[in-house]
Design a protein around this motif. Structure first.
Motif, PDB file in Angstrom:
ATOM      1  N   VAL A   1       1.665   4.246  -6.759  1.00 37.76           N
ATOM      2  CA  VAL A   1       2.868   3.485  -6.441  1.00 37.76           C
ATOM      3  C   VAL A   1       2.998   2.279  -7.358  1.00 37.76           C
ATOM      4  O   VAL A   1       4.091   1.952  -7.820  1.00 37.76           O
TER       5      VAL A   1
ATOM      6  N   ASN B   1      -3.245  -3.405   1.202  1.00 38.57           N
ATOM      7  CA  ASN B   1      -3.796  -2.088   1.513  1.00 38.57           C
ATOM      8  C   ASN B   1      -5.302  -2.069   1.338  1.00 38.57           C
ATOM      9  O   ASN B   1      -6.035  -1.595   2.209  1.00 38.57           O
TER      10      ASN B   1
ATOM     11  N   ARG C   1       1.288  -5.828  -1.920  1.00 37.47           N
ATOM     12  CA  ARG C   1       1.172  -4.473  -1.381  1.00 37.47           C
ATOM     13  C   ARG C   1      -0.201  -3.915  -1.698  1.00 37.47           C
ATOM     14  O   ARG C   1      -0.925  -3.426  -0.826  1.00 37.47           O
TER      15      ARG C   1
ATOM     16  N   LEU D   1      -0.663  -7.426   8.490  1.00 35.87           N
ATOM     17  CA  LEU D   1      -2.023  -7.217   8.988  1.00 35.87           C
ATOM     18  C   LEU D   1      -2.981  -8.220   8.366  1.00 35.87           C
ATOM     19  O   LEU D   1      -3.843  -8.796   9.046  1.00 35.87           O
ATOM     20  N   VAL D   2      -2.808  -8.445   7.050  1.00 43.63           N
ATOM     21  CA  VAL D   2      -3.680  -9.403   6.377  1.00 43.63           C
ATOM     22  C   VAL D   2      -3.480 -10.799   6.955  1.00 43.63           C
ATOM     23  O   VAL D   2      -4.434 -11.541   7.180  1.00 43.63           O
TER      24      VAL D   2
ATOM     25  N   PHE E   1      -7.528  -4.634   0.954  1.00 40.86           N
ATOM     26  CA  PHE E   1      -8.271  -5.608   1.737  1.00 40.86           C
ATOM     27  C   PHE E   1      -8.351  -5.191   3.191  1.00 40.86           C
ATOM     28  O   PHE E   1      -9.411  -5.277   3.825  1.00 40.86           O
TER      29      PHE E   1
ATOM     30  N   ILE F   1       1.409  -4.052   6.108  1.00 38.87           N
ATOM     31  CA  ILE F   1       0.019  -4.314   5.762  1.00 38.87           C
ATOM     32  C   ILE F   1      -0.167  -5.768   5.379  1.00 38.87           C
ATOM     33  O   ILE F   1      -1.215  -6.368   5.647  1.00 38.87           O
ATOM     34  N   ILE F   2       0.861  -6.375   4.770  1.00 40.43           N
ATOM     35  CA  ILE F   2       0.784  -7.812   4.513  1.00 40.43           C
ATOM     36  C   ILE F   2       0.685  -8.557   5.823  1.00 40.43           C
ATOM     37  O   ILE F   2      -0.072  -9.541   5.954  1.00 40.43           O
TER      38      ILE F   2
ATOM     39  N   MET G   1      -8.610 -16.192   1.726  1.00 39.89           N
ATOM     40  CA  MET G   1      -9.297 -15.424   2.744  1.00 39.89           C
ATOM     41  C   MET G   1     -10.716 -15.911   2.845  1.00 39.89           C
ATOM     42  O   MET G   1     -11.491 -15.766   1.933  1.00 39.89           O
TER      43      MET G   1
ATOM     44  N   PHE H   1      -5.246 -11.111  10.250  1.00 39.84           N
ATOM     45  CA  PHE H   1      -6.677 -11.325  10.102  1.00 39.84           C
ATOM     46  C   PHE H   1      -6.978 -12.757   9.684  1.00 39.84           C
ATOM     47  O   PHE H   1      -8.000 -13.329  10.055  1.00 39.84           O
ATOM     48  N   MET H   2      -6.060 -13.339   8.900  1.00 40.20           N
ATOM     49  CA  MET H   2      -6.292 -14.698   8.441  1.00 40.20           C
ATOM     50  C   MET H   2      -6.259 -15.677   9.600  1.00 40.20           C
ATOM     51  O   MET H   2      -6.995 -16.647   9.618  1.00 40.20           O
TER      52      MET H   2
ATOM     53  N   LEU I   1       5.411   2.649  -0.053  1.00 41.95           N
ATOM     54  CA  LEU I   1       6.303   1.510  -0.197  1.00 41.95           C
ATOM     55  C   LEU I   1       6.624   0.867   1.153  1.00 41.95           C
ATOM     56  O   LEU I   1       6.632  -0.348   1.277  1.00 41.95           O
TER      57      LEU I   1
ATOM     58  N   ALA J   1       4.110  -1.492   2.879  1.00 42.32           N
ATOM     59  CA  ALA J   1       3.662  -2.695   2.175  1.00 42.32           C
ATOM     60  C   ALA J   1       3.739  -3.914   3.075  1.00 42.32           C
ATOM     61  O   ALA J   1       2.750  -4.624   3.279  1.00 42.32           O
TER      62      ALA J   1
END
Lengths: 70, 265
Positions: B246, B207, B203, A63-64, B209, A60-61, B1, A67-68, A54, A57
């Motif tokens: 989860v 994770n 979430r 991180l995305v 991707f 990691i968003i 993306m 990358f974008m 949890l 979350a």
């Protein structure tokens, strides 16, 4: 100056900071709980990993997003 | 993306342009169908020749999964109230787990020699703007590595929780927003209506991707990356299993928040 790369770096750096602090808090409490009641080790470890899922979350968003923009 | 840039070669997903601003991702389409077929075949094989005294391995495994989901539901709400949602939980956990695992073993990439006029079965593929020297299409990925897929799952689950809450006891359900414990909290609950599906979907997407992007980066390192790839694959299996668990657990928690009324109201 490449603002996109700078933005990606700042976004992910702060996200990693949050993830590190959050996971550290979770696992420190888990270790403390295991030391108090060693028989609950399995339950506490499983709950710790759910907590990690949890807490990680939003980092990691981020991180995305990094990358974008990179 | 758009894609991942590695060594000047872009891997993008093959997309068909349906309408202005709406493109259909063909690789996600194929992978979703494939993971659905895999879960279906797995479950049908497991219930062949059911036996109480002498269960086969697959039947044993599926019984374990059912009991696991029953445990998840029991943690979130009273199991008698939550029994109708057993099938939903079972579907979610199996489907998301299989989907997360699919993108790990290998990838299928085709190169387009004429980037501007790539076609698939006669239909023109959508190429994003820009100047592409070498373009390659990646056809194999986890279906959950697509944001639209995970957001669709999250929306299904959240809309289900709202609908079930309104069906069971509409007045009580709306009281959850204003009387919980005070009307001052209403803006927070209104934000929660949007943040729940958003974080639930993102979430899972983030994770899986990010795991696939890291696989691409490690592959770009050549022979040096082989031990790193082993470690990262292992970690990705772990993350895929945890994220499916989860997602299912949060589904049950949100549904229980919507339909369980008796305690203190």
């Amino acid at each position: 100056m490449d603002y996109a790369a700078l933005a990606a770096g700042i976004v992910f750096g702060l996200g990693a900071l949050g993830a590190g602090i959050g996971n550290g808090l979770i696992f420190s409490k888990t270790v403390e709980g295991i030391s108090r009641q060693p028989e609950l080790r399995g339950t506490l470890t499983a709950t710790a990993f759910i907590g990690v899922g949890l807490v990680e979350a939003l980092p990691i968003i981020s991180l995305v997003l990094a990358f974008m923009w990179q | 993306m758009k894609g991942v840039r590695s060594n000047k070669m872009e891997h993008i997903a093959p997309q068909l342009k349906i309408a202005d601003g709406f493109t259909l991702d063909l690789s996600a389409l194929f992978m979703i169908v494939l993971s659905s077929v895999i879960v279906f075949v797995l479950c049908r094989l497991a219930v062949r020749n059911l036996s109480v005294d002498n269960p086969g391995k697959l039947q044993n495994f599926l019984e374990w999964v059912v009991e696991f989901v029953q445990g998840i539901i029991g943690q979130a709400m009273d199991y008698k109230k939550g029994k109708p949602y057993l099938a939903l939980g079972l579907t979610l956990i199996l489907y998301i787990f299989v989907s997360n695992m699919l993108g790990l073993p290998f990838g299928i990439v085709t190169e387009a020699h004429d980037a501007a006029h790539a076609t698939f079965l006669g239909m023109n593929l959508y190429i994003p703007e820009g100047d592409h020297e070498e373009l390659s299409f990646s056809w194999w990925k986890s279906p959950t590595a697509d944001a639209s897929m995970t957001m669709a799952l999250a929306l299904i689950v959240i809309v289900l929780s709202h609908v079930q809450g309104l069906r069971h006891n509409a007045k009580h359900y709306l009281k959850h927003y204003t009387h919980n414990p005070n009307i001052v909290f209403l803006p927070i609950h209104l934000v929660e209506i949007f943040s729940k599906p958003l974080t639930l979907g993102l979430r899972l997407f983030g994770n899986i991707f990010a795991g696939e992007v890291m696989i691409g980066v490690i592959l770009g390192m050549g022979w040096v990356g082989i031990p790193a790839l082993l470690l990262w694959q292992g970690f990705s299996i772990f993350v895929g299993a945890i994220q499916s668990f989860v997602f299912t657990m949060l589904t049950m928690v949100y549904i229980s928040q919507a339909i369980v009324h008796e305690e203190d109201h």
